[in-house]
Design an enzyme around this catalytic site. Structure first.
Site, mmCIF file in Angstrom:
data_model
loop_
_atom_site.group_PDB
_atom_site.id
_atom_site.type_symbol
_atom_site.label_atom_id
_atom_site.label_comp_id
_atom_site.label_asym_id
_atom_site.label_seq_id
_atom_site.Cartn_x
_atom_site.Cartn_y
_atom_site.Cartn_z
ATOM 1 N N GLY A 50 7.052 -3.316 5.645
ATOM 2 C CA GLY A 50 6.507 -1.976 5.513
ATOM 3 C C GLY A 50 5.341 -1.665 6.418
ATOM 4 N N ASP A 108 1.503 -0.805 4.573
ATOM 5 C CA ASP A 108 1.911 0.592 4.508
ATOM 6 C C ASP A 108 1.268 1.349 3.361
ATOM 7 O OD1 ASP A 108 3.391 -0.820 2.607
ATOM 8 O OD2 ASP A 108 5.317 0.011 3.177
ATOM 9 N N ASP A 111 -0.155 0.628 -3.741
ATOM 10 C CA ASP A 111 0.420 1.252 -4.925
ATOM 11 C C ASP A 111 -0.317 0.642 -6.113
ATOM 12 O OD1 ASP A 111 1.969 2.278 -7.004
ATOM 13 O OD2 ASP A 111 3.845 2.081 -5.917
ATOM 14 N N LYS A 139 -1.487 5.474 -3.182
ATOM 15 C CA LYS A 139 -0.850 6.264 -4.232
ATOM 16 C C LYS A 139 -1.885 6.679 -5.263
ATOM 17 C CE LYS A 139 3.519 5.646 -5.160
ATOM 18 N NZ LYS A 139 4.801 5.177 -5.731
ATOM 19 N N ASP A 168 10.190 2.109 2.354
ATOM 20 C CA ASP A 168 11.642 2.199 2.370
ATOM 21 C C ASP A 168 12.216 2.906 1.153
ATOM 22 O OD1 ASP A 168 13.091 -0.194 0.473
ATOM 23 O OD2 ASP A 168 10.955 -0.399 0.887
ATOM 24 N N ARG A 174 12.662 3.264 6.829
ATOM 25 C CA ARG A 174 11.321 2.813 7.208
ATOM 26 C C ARG A 174 10.874 3.447 8.523
ATOM 27 N NH1 ARG A 174 9.471 -1.476 4.080
ATOM 28 N NH2 ARG A 174 11.053 -2.818 3.162
#
Length: 183
Positions: A50, A108, A111, A139, A168, A174
């Site tokens: 990622g 990337d 989260d 996020k 993804d 991606r």
């Protein structure tokens, strides 16, 4: 079909266009350069897969600002194509010694942070003197594990399934040049 990228795109909102992401990366590069330019050469560790698109852009932006880095990568995953994480699996550990080094982990997204926490802890166990996290996206929610945050963050994304620009959709998309969120 859950793995149909075309169907996902038809059922997704564009959250961030490429120009917004490129500007965010430039802003991050300014901050990283300001923090690290006068110190020892950092180890720039890309978290695969990622982190690859973002890491390439960030590396070039840092080079434009005169910050030289030593590059390596790691591949640790909890997802393996799934939408929820399990046990951490190491697919590749960096060959570069981290002993006494400042490490810039480049990924990337932040989260919930379970994978990044495990990777950061591993870097510390390997003797890294400092570990900083650069993430393209963060996020927006309150479920992040204690102690994990991006030291350098590009953009916020909603608490939805996001994909593109490294992230993804069932191992697809991606290389999309923007970030999408499923409706």
């Amino acid at each position: 079909m859950a793995g149909d990228l075309k169907a996902a795109l038809a059922n997704a909102d564009v959250i961030h266009e490429r120009d917004v992401l490129e500007q965010a990366i430039a802003t991050m590069a300014d901050a990283i350069n300001a923090d690290l330019a006068d110190g020892p050469r950092p180890v720039f560790l890309t978290v695969m897969h990622g982190g690859l698109p973002f890491a390439g852009q960030l590396a070039l932006a840092l080079g434009e600002r005169g910050l030289d880095c030593e590059f390596d990568y790691l591949h640790a995953t909890r997802y393996r194509g799934e939408t929820s994480g399990g046990e951490l699996v190491w697919k590749h550990r960096p060959a570069t010694s981290l002993q006494g080094r400042l490490v810039l982990l480049v990924d990337d997204i932040v989260d919930e942070g379970h994978t990044l926490l495990a990777v950061r802890n591993w870097c510390v166990e390997q003797g890294a003197s400092d570990v900083r996290i650069a993430a393209l996206a963060v996020k927006r929610h309150d479920r992040c594990v204690d102690g994990i945050r991006a030291d350098y963050a590009g953009v916020d994304v909603p608490d939805r399934y996001v994909f593109g620009y490294g992230m993804d959709y069932h191992e697809q998309g991606r290389n999309l040049p923007r970030i999408y969120a499923l409706r």
